[in-house]
Design a protein around this motif. Structure first.
Motif, PDB file in Angstrom:
ATOM      1  N   ALA A 251       1.033  -8.302   6.776  1.00 34.19           N
ATOM      2  CA  ALA A 251       1.816  -9.466   5.956  1.00 34.19           C
ATOM      3  C   ALA A 251       2.537  -8.426   4.822  1.00 34.19           C
ATOM      4  O   ALA A 251       1.949  -7.499   4.299  1.00 34.19           O
ATOM      5  CB  ALA A 251       1.062 -10.329   5.041  1.00 34.19           C
ATOM      6  N   SER A 252       3.927  -8.750   4.795  1.00 31.84           N
ATOM      7  CA  SER A 252       4.757  -7.789   3.848  1.00 31.84           C
ATOM      8  C   SER A 252       4.422  -8.348   2.315  1.00 31.84           C
ATOM      9  O   SER A 252       4.672  -7.749   1.588  1.00 31.84           O
ATOM     10  CB  SER A 252       6.177  -8.010   4.143  1.00 31.84           C
TER      11      SER A 252
ATOM     12  N   THR B 221       4.688  -1.675   3.753  1.00 29.55           N
ATOM     13  CA  THR B 221       5.909  -2.200   4.436  1.00 29.55           C
ATOM     14  C   THR B 221       6.666  -1.159   4.641  1.00 29.55           C
ATOM     15  O   THR B 221       6.642  -0.035   4.420  1.00 29.55           O
ATOM     16  CB  THR B 221       6.532  -3.028   3.040  1.00 29.55           C
TER      17      THR B 221
ATOM     18  N   TYR C 242      -9.612   6.626   2.284  1.00 32.68           N
ATOM     19  CA  TYR C 242      -8.690   7.832   2.933  1.00 32.68           C
ATOM     20  C   TYR C 242      -7.457   7.616   1.915  1.00 32.68           C
ATOM     21  O   TYR C 242      -7.090   6.457   1.718  1.00 32.68           O
ATOM     22  CB  TYR C 242      -8.543   7.761   4.110  1.00 32.68           C
ATOM     23  N   ALA C 243      -6.932   8.753   1.497  1.00 30.17           N
ATOM     24  CA  ALA C 243      -5.483   8.850   0.736  1.00 30.17           C
ATOM     25  C   ALA C 243      -5.116  10.279   1.172  1.00 30.17           C
ATOM     26  O   ALA C 243      -5.745  11.181   1.479  1.00 30.17           O
ATOM     27  CB  ALA C 243      -6.050   8.569  -0.598  1.00 30.17           C
ATOM     28  N   ARG C 244      -3.738  10.392   0.933  1.00 30.56           N
ATOM     29  CA  ARG C 244      -3.219  11.664   0.888  1.00 30.56           C
ATOM     30  C   ARG C 244      -3.085  12.410  -0.618  1.00 30.56           C
ATOM     31  O   ARG C 244      -3.140  13.696  -0.531  1.00 30.56           O
ATOM     32  CB  ARG C 244      -1.697  11.476   1.348  1.00 30.56           C
ATOM     33  N   ASP C 245      -2.970  11.507  -1.418  1.00 29.07           N
ATOM     34  CA  ASP C 245      -2.904  12.263  -2.817  1.00 29.07           C
ATOM     35  C   ASP C 245      -3.993  12.052  -3.715  1.00 29.07           C
ATOM     36  O   ASP C 245      -4.740  10.900  -3.592  1.00 29.07           O
ATOM     37  CB  ASP C 245      -1.537  11.813  -3.247  1.00 29.07           C
TER      38      ASP C 245
ATOM     39  N   LYS D  25       9.113   1.592  -6.389  1.00 25.24           N
ATOM     40  CA  LYS D  25       8.993   0.946  -5.033  1.00 25.24           C
ATOM     41  C   LYS D  25      10.183   1.927  -4.120  1.00 25.24           C
ATOM     42  O   LYS D  25      11.334   2.068  -4.408  1.00 25.24           O
ATOM     43  CB  LYS D  25       9.497  -0.398  -4.903  1.00 25.24           C
ATOM     44  N   LYS D  26       9.654   2.114  -2.822  1.00 20.56           N
ATOM     45  CA  LYS D  26      10.382   3.108  -2.181  1.00 20.56           C
ATOM     46  C   LYS D  26      11.280   2.634  -1.120  1.00 20.56           C
ATOM     47  O   LYS D  26      12.355   3.100  -0.662  1.00 20.56           O
ATOM     48  CB  LYS D  26       9.690   3.867  -1.238  1.00 20.56           C
TER      49      LYS D  26
ATOM     50  N   PHE E  37      -2.944  -0.147   2.784  1.00 20.23           N
ATOM     51  CA  PHE E  37      -1.858  -0.188   1.746  1.00 20.23           C
ATOM     52  C   PHE E  37      -1.306   1.246   1.524  1.00 20.23           C
ATOM     53  O   PHE E  37      -2.055   1.642   0.580  1.00 20.23           O
ATOM     54  CB  PHE E  37      -1.869  -1.091   0.276  1.00 20.23           C
TER      55      PHE E  37
ATOM     56  N   GLU F  52       4.622   6.189   6.734  1.00 19.51           N
ATOM     57  CA  GLU F  52       4.118   7.644   7.624  1.00 19.51           C
ATOM     58  C   GLU F  52       2.638   7.233   7.712  1.00 19.51           C
ATOM     59  O   GLU F  52       2.125   7.630   8.688  1.00 19.51           O
ATOM     60  CB  GLU F  52       4.583   8.581   6.847  1.00 19.51           C
TER      61      GLU F  52
ATOM     62  N   PHE G  55      -7.417   2.353   3.386  1.00 18.84           N
ATOM     63  CA  PHE G  55      -6.614   3.254   3.656  1.00 18.84           C
ATOM     64  C   PHE G  55      -5.304   3.509   2.672  1.00 18.84           C
ATOM     65  O   PHE G  55      -4.770   2.153   2.387  1.00 18.84           O
ATOM     66  CB  PHE G  55      -6.068   3.273   5.062  1.00 18.84           C
ATOM     67  N   GLY G  56      -5.086   4.574   1.842  1.00 18.05           N
ATOM     68  CA  GLY G  56      -4.100   4.286   0.936  1.00 18.05           C
ATOM     69  C   GLY G  56      -4.963   4.336  -0.422  1.00 18.05           C
ATOM     70  O   GLY G  56      -4.504   3.697  -1.590  1.00 18.05           O
TER      71      GLY G  56
HETATM   72  P1  NAD Z   1       1.347   4.041  -4.000  1.00 15.03           P
HETATM   73  O1  NAD Z   1       2.381   5.077  -3.687  1.00 15.03           O
HETATM   74  O2  NAD Z   1       0.696   3.824  -5.430  1.00 15.03           O
HETATM   75  O3  NAD Z   1       0.162   4.425  -3.086  1.00 15.03           O
HETATM   76  C1  NAD Z   1       0.166   4.929  -1.620  1.00 15.03           C
HETATM   77  C2  NAD Z   1      -1.267   5.415  -1.114  1.00 15.03           C
HETATM   78  O4  NAD Z   1      -0.964   5.663   0.358  1.00 15.03           O
HETATM   79  C3  NAD Z   1      -1.681   6.640  -2.017  1.00 15.03           C
HETATM   80  O5  NAD Z   1      -3.178   6.521  -2.000  1.00 15.03           O
HETATM   81  C4  NAD Z   1      -1.260   7.782  -1.019  1.00 15.03           C
HETATM   82  O6  NAD Z   1      -2.011   8.763  -1.169  1.00 15.03           O
HETATM   83  C5  NAD Z   1      -1.496   7.101   0.156  1.00 15.03           C
HETATM   84  N1  NAD Z   1      -0.369   7.677   1.374  1.00 15.03           N
HETATM   85  C6  NAD Z   1       0.820   7.757   1.264  1.00 15.03           C
HETATM   86  N2  NAD Z   1       1.267   8.445   2.511  1.00 15.03           N
HETATM   87  C7  NAD Z   1       0.101   8.943   3.187  1.00 15.03           C
HETATM   88  C8  NAD Z   1      -0.229   9.232   4.488  1.00 15.03           C
HETATM   89  N3  NAD Z   1       0.941   9.691   5.237  1.00 15.03           N
HETATM   90  N4  NAD Z   1      -1.426   9.360   4.827  1.00 15.03           N
HETATM   91  C9  NAD Z   1      -2.587   8.946   3.887  1.00 15.03           C
HETATM   92  N5  NAD Z   1      -2.253   8.192   2.948  1.00 15.03           N
HETATM   93  C10 NAD Z   1      -1.144   8.130   2.489  1.00 15.03           C
HETATM   94  O7  NAD Z   1       1.826   2.902  -3.433  1.00 15.03           O
HETATM   95  P2  NAD Z   1       1.208   1.186  -3.663  1.00 15.03           P
HETATM   96  O8  NAD Z   1       2.251   0.809  -4.731  1.00 15.03           O
HETATM   97  O9  NAD Z   1       0.025   1.030  -3.625  1.00 15.03           O
HETATM   98  O10 NAD Z   1       1.887   0.386  -2.309  1.00 15.03           O
HETATM   99  C11 NAD Z   1       1.328   0.851  -1.027  1.00 15.03           C
HETATM  100  C12 NAD Z   1       2.498   0.079   0.086  1.00 15.03           C
HETATM  101  O11 NAD Z   1       2.083  -1.310  -0.113  1.00 15.03           O
HETATM  102  C13 NAD Z   1       3.831  -0.052   0.041  1.00 15.03           C
HETATM  103  O12 NAD Z   1       4.178   0.054   1.364  1.00 15.03           O
HETATM  104  C14 NAD Z   1       4.158  -1.355  -0.771  1.00 15.03           C
HETATM  105  O13 NAD Z   1       5.594  -1.639  -0.422  1.00 15.03           O
HETATM  106  C15 NAD Z   1       3.158  -2.038  -0.085  1.00 15.03           C
HETATM  107  N6  NAD Z   1       2.796  -3.363  -0.828  1.00 15.03           N
HETATM  108  C16 NAD Z   1       2.566  -4.461  -0.122  1.00 15.03           C
HETATM  109  C17 NAD Z   1       2.327  -5.515  -0.756  1.00 15.03           C
HETATM  110  C18 NAD Z   1       1.784  -6.770   0.089  1.00 15.03           C
HETATM  111  O14 NAD Z   1       1.393  -7.961  -0.449  1.00 15.03           O
HETATM  112  N7  NAD Z   1       1.815  -6.653   1.354  1.00 15.03           N
HETATM  113  C19 NAD Z   1       2.041  -5.498  -1.980  1.00 15.03           C
HETATM  114  C20 NAD Z   1       2.062  -4.322  -2.862  1.00 15.03           C
HETATM  115  C21 NAD Z   1       2.581  -3.367  -2.235  1.00 15.03           C
END
Ligand code: NAD
Length: 259
Positions: free
Chosen positions: A114-115, A92, A33-36, A150-151, A65, A69, A7-8
């Motif tokens: 895990a964060s 996170t 699954y992803a939004r974008d 980072k958001k 990840f 939302e 997911f993501g």
């Molecule tokens: P990114 O913005 O590159 O990717 C986000 C992904 O999620 C995209 O595929 C997007 O389409 C999808 N997405 C976003 N909103 C969505 C929604 N409402 N419904 C469905 N899909 C949705 O982000 P990233 O850098 O890959 O990080 C993702 C998350 O993981 C963040 O919260 C980040 O802080 C966290 N993170 C955690 C760790 C950890 O070790 N726990 C490490 C790195 C990043």
């Protein structure tokens, strides 16, 4: 073969997860699954789910990840349709109420949250708690550094490290956390725990936990040099979680650090 849903899937983490899950002979990528950027996923012939319900139906376990939302939508859909699968959640930025929702879902399926999925940070949290307790007069200041995209701030990892220190001192982090200083703020209070954020460039993630005393200070630093460390940690955690009873687990549990 464990059928995994990501997911993501089109994000920085999601793309690396797809690569690593596809290489693993004990895992099968069964839904994404992803939004974008969905077209990029179709172009790679990946099993793209059209709805979150389809996504949940097509896998045996999940790695998420995405965004706060997105994760909340995933959890709500699982709850609405009573589709409960083991989930490793790395997203996170949850508030306490949102984290409570995750906790409620874990009565129906095992969830590892895990964060930070790296082994080094899990150990850093453990050591920080010991130091916080031992150097009990030290001022604790945590500084985290991340890339410009980072958001959320402070990072979930910095908050986890601060929580470990606060718990070790019997403090309520909500009451003692200071995440910004500006102007005539007066002297530092004894119990406060500073958690400060730096944003810039392509920094994957750096966390410094400092314990400052009169005459000396100790700083413990973790540097993530590649996102692969989080990806590998999440996959290891998923394999560990898949056969666990319902409940909420931490990365420390999966590494045996809470034994
Ligand atoms: P990114 O913005 O590159 O990717 C986000 C992904 O999620 C995209 O595929 C997007 O389409 C999808 N997405 C976003 N909103 C969505 C929604 N409402 N419904 C469905 N899909 C949705 O982000 P990233 O850098 O890959 O990080 C993702 C998350 O993981 C963040 O919260 C980040 O802080 C966290 N993170 C955690 C760790 C950890 O070790 N726990 C490490 C790195 C990043």
């Amino acid at each position: 073969m464990l059928q995994v849903g990501i997911f993501g899937a089109s994000g920085r983490m999601g793309s690396l997860l797809i690569q690593e899950v596809s290489k693993d002979e004990n895992l099968q990528l069964s839904s994404v699954y992803a939004r974008d950027n969905i077209q990029e996923l179709y172009a790679q012939n990946l099993p793209v789910a059209k709805t979150i319900k389809d996504f949940l139906d097509s896998c045996a376990c999940i790695i998420d990840f995405s965004s706060k939302e997105g994760s909340l939508e995933l959890m709500q859909t699982a709850k609405n349709h009573h589709i409960y699968k083991p989930m490793v959640i790395g997203t996170t930025g949850f508030s306490q109420e949102e984290f409570d929702m995750l906790q409620a879902l874990s009565t129906h399926c095992p969830i590892l949250y895990a964060s930070n999925m790296s082994m080094g940070v899990a150990i850093l949290a453990k050591i920080s708690a010991i130091v916080a307790q031992t150097l009990k007069d030290s001022d604790i200041e945590i500084v985290e550094y991340h890339h410009r995209h980072k958001k959320d701030a402070p990072s979930g990892t910095a908050l986890t490290l601060a929580q470990a220190c606060a718990e070790a001192r019997g403090l309520d982090l909500q009451k003692v956390r200071v995440s910004g200083r500006d102007g005539i703020i007066g002297a530092r209070s004894k119990d406060e725990i500073g958690v400060m954020s730096i944003r810039g460039g392509d920094v994957v993630g750096k966390h410094n936990v400092g314990f400052y005393l009169d005459g000396e200070y100790l700083e413990l630093t973790h540097n993530a040099t590649s996102r692969l460390t989080f990806v590998k940690g999440a996959i290891c955690a998923l394999k560990w979680l898949a056969a666990k009873p319902n409940g909420i687990y931490t990365i420390q549990d999966s590494l045996g650090l809470n034994a």
